[in-house]
Design a protein around this motif. Structure first.
Motif, PDB file in Angstrom:
ATOM      1  N   ARG A 127       0.845  -1.201   0.000  1.00  0.00           N
ATOM      2  CA  ARG A 127       0.000   0.000   0.000  1.00  0.00           C
ATOM      3  C   ARG A 127       0.872   1.239   0.000  1.00  0.00           C
ATOM      4  NH1 ARG A 127      -5.066  -2.097   3.598  1.00  0.00           N
ATOM      5  NH2 ARG A 127      -5.357  -3.977   2.358  1.00  0.00           N
ATOM      6  N   ASP A 128       0.813   2.054   1.042  1.00  0.00           N
ATOM      7  CA  ASP A 128       1.591   3.294   1.042  1.00  0.00           C
ATOM      8  C   ASP A 128       2.874   3.193   1.873  1.00  0.00           C
ATOM      9  OD1 ASP A 128       0.268   3.126   3.444  1.00  0.00           O
ATOM     10  OD2 ASP A 128      -0.205   5.262   3.557  1.00  0.00           O
ATOM     11  N   VAL A 129       3.292   1.960   2.188  1.00  0.00           N
ATOM     12  CA  VAL A 129       4.511   1.755   2.973  1.00  0.00           C
ATOM     13  C   VAL A 129       5.560   1.070   2.105  1.00  0.00           C
ATOM     14  CG1 VAL A 129       5.519   0.632   4.996  1.00  0.00           C
ATOM     15  CG2 VAL A 129       3.192   1.562   5.113  1.00  0.00           C
ATOM     16  N   THR A 130       6.762   1.649   2.070  1.00  0.00           N
ATOM     17  CA  THR A 130       7.886   1.062   1.344  1.00  0.00           C
ATOM     18  C   THR A 130       9.011   0.784   2.330  1.00  0.00           C
ATOM     19  OG1 THR A 130       7.308   2.289  -0.647  1.00  0.00           O
ATOM     20  CG2 THR A 130       9.547   1.397  -0.527  1.00  0.00           C
ATOM     21  N   VAL A 131       9.547  -0.421   2.293  1.00  0.00           N
ATOM     22  CA  VAL A 131      10.662  -0.801   3.153  1.00  0.00           C
ATOM     23  C   VAL A 131      11.860  -1.078   2.256  1.00  0.00           C
ATOM     24  CG1 VAL A 131      11.528  -2.460   4.851  1.00  0.00           C
ATOM     25  CG2 VAL A 131       9.090  -1.827   4.850  1.00  0.00           C
ATOM     26  N   ASP A 132      12.957  -0.364   2.518  1.00  0.00           N
ATOM     27  CA  ASP A 132      14.203  -0.567   1.787  1.00  0.00           C
ATOM     28  C   ASP A 132      15.233  -1.098   2.770  1.00  0.00           C
ATOM     29  OD1 ASP A 132      16.583  -0.469   0.379  1.00  0.00           O
ATOM     30  OD2 ASP A 132      16.199   1.497  -0.494  1.00  0.00           O
ATOM     31  N   PRO A 133      15.412  -2.442   2.833  1.00  0.00           N
ATOM     32  CA  PRO A 133      16.330  -3.014   3.816  1.00  0.00           C
ATOM     33  C   PRO A 133      17.789  -2.589   3.634  1.00  0.00           C
ATOM     34  CG  PRO A 133      15.066  -4.738   2.683  1.00  0.00           C
ATOM     35  CD  PRO A 133      14.750  -3.442   2.045  1.00  0.00           C
ATOM     36  N   GLU A 134      18.207  -2.384   2.380  1.00  0.00           N
ATOM     37  CA  GLU A 134      19.592  -1.984   2.153  1.00  0.00           C
ATOM     38  C   GLU A 134      19.869  -0.599   2.721  1.00  0.00           C
ATOM     39  OE1 GLU A 134      20.976  -2.438  -1.839  1.00  0.00           O
ATOM     40  OE2 GLU A 134      20.275  -4.508  -1.957  1.00  0.00           O
ATOM     41  N   ALA A 135      18.927   0.345   2.504  1.00  0.00           N
ATOM     42  CA  ALA A 135      19.107   1.703   2.994  1.00  0.00           C
ATOM     43  C   ALA A 135      18.614   1.855   4.431  1.00  0.00           C
ATOM     44  CB  ALA A 135      18.373   2.695   2.097  1.00  0.00           C
ATOM     45  N   ARG A 136      17.924   0.833   4.946  1.00  0.00           N
ATOM     46  CA  ARG A 136      17.343   0.844   6.281  1.00  0.00           C
ATOM     47  C   ARG A 136      16.368   2.016   6.456  1.00  0.00           C
ATOM     48  NH1 ARG A 136      21.605  -1.712  10.457  1.00  0.00           N
ATOM     49  NH2 ARG A 136      22.443  -3.237   9.026  1.00  0.00           N
ATOM     50  N   ILE A 137      15.492   2.124   5.448  1.00  0.00           N
ATOM     51  CA  ILE A 137      14.506   3.211   5.431  1.00  0.00           C
ATOM     52  C   ILE A 137      13.115   2.605   5.274  1.00  0.00           C
ATOM     53  CG2 ILE A 137      13.656   5.227   4.157  1.00  0.00           C
ATOM     54  CD1 ILE A 137      16.505   5.676   3.198  1.00  0.00           C
ATOM     55  N   VAL A 138      12.149   3.159   6.038  1.00  0.00           N
ATOM     56  CA  VAL A 138      10.747   2.776   5.886  1.00  0.00           C
ATOM     57  C   VAL A 138       9.974   4.007   5.469  1.00  0.00           C
ATOM     58  CG1 VAL A 138       8.688   1.908   7.055  1.00  0.00           C
ATOM     59  CG2 VAL A 138      10.926   1.014   7.682  1.00  0.00           C
TER      60      VAL A 138
END
Length: 138
Positions: A127-138
């Motif tokens: 939905r409107d949540v993006t998780v970028d594990p490499e950058a450690r950003i939600v």
């Protein structure tokens, strides 16, 4: 969406692969010879290249030598099934080597396997949540 470049001079094989992969959710670009394959490869970034070896203009080995240093994964699809050909392709940097004729299901499994190991986009979207594990950003 995953972008795949198919460099194959046999139209029937190229269309079969592209059609099957498109139905599986991949976006495909086809090139019918080595020169066109090189041009398409330089035009945009691909997640994977399916590469025939016996091509007009530039051989698949010449393209492989150019493509491998970029880090783009390559699966060779070739009728050249001798052990020394497979060894050469893999030592040059191909991620896999599939001898023609092959079953399309096996090709799909190998594509999924290579992409699991190499896919650069590890972002998860819900939905409107993006998780970028490499950058450690939600």
């Amino acid at each position: 969406m995953t972008d795949i470049l198919i460099v194959e001079d046999d139209k029937a094989i190229s269309h079969l692969i592209a059609g099957t992969l498109s139905r599986e959710g991949f976006r495909c670009v086809c090139a019918m010879d080595g020169e066109e394959g090189l041009a398409r490869f330089d035009e945009k970034s691909f997640d994977l290249v399916l590469l025939d070896l016996m091509l007009p203009k530039y051989s698949g080995f010449e393209l492989l030598e150019y493509m491998c240093p970029t880090g783009t994964p390559v699966i060779i699809l070739s009728a050249m099934g001798q052990v020394q050909d497979r060894i050469r392709g893999l030592k040059m940097g191909a991620d896999d080597y599939l001898v023609k004729p092959f079953q399309i299901g096996e090709l799909l499994a190998r594509i999924e396997s290579v992409l699991r190991r190499t896919l650069r986009n590890t972002k998860l979207v819900c939905r409107d949540v993006t998780v970028d594990p490499e950058a450690r950003i939600v």
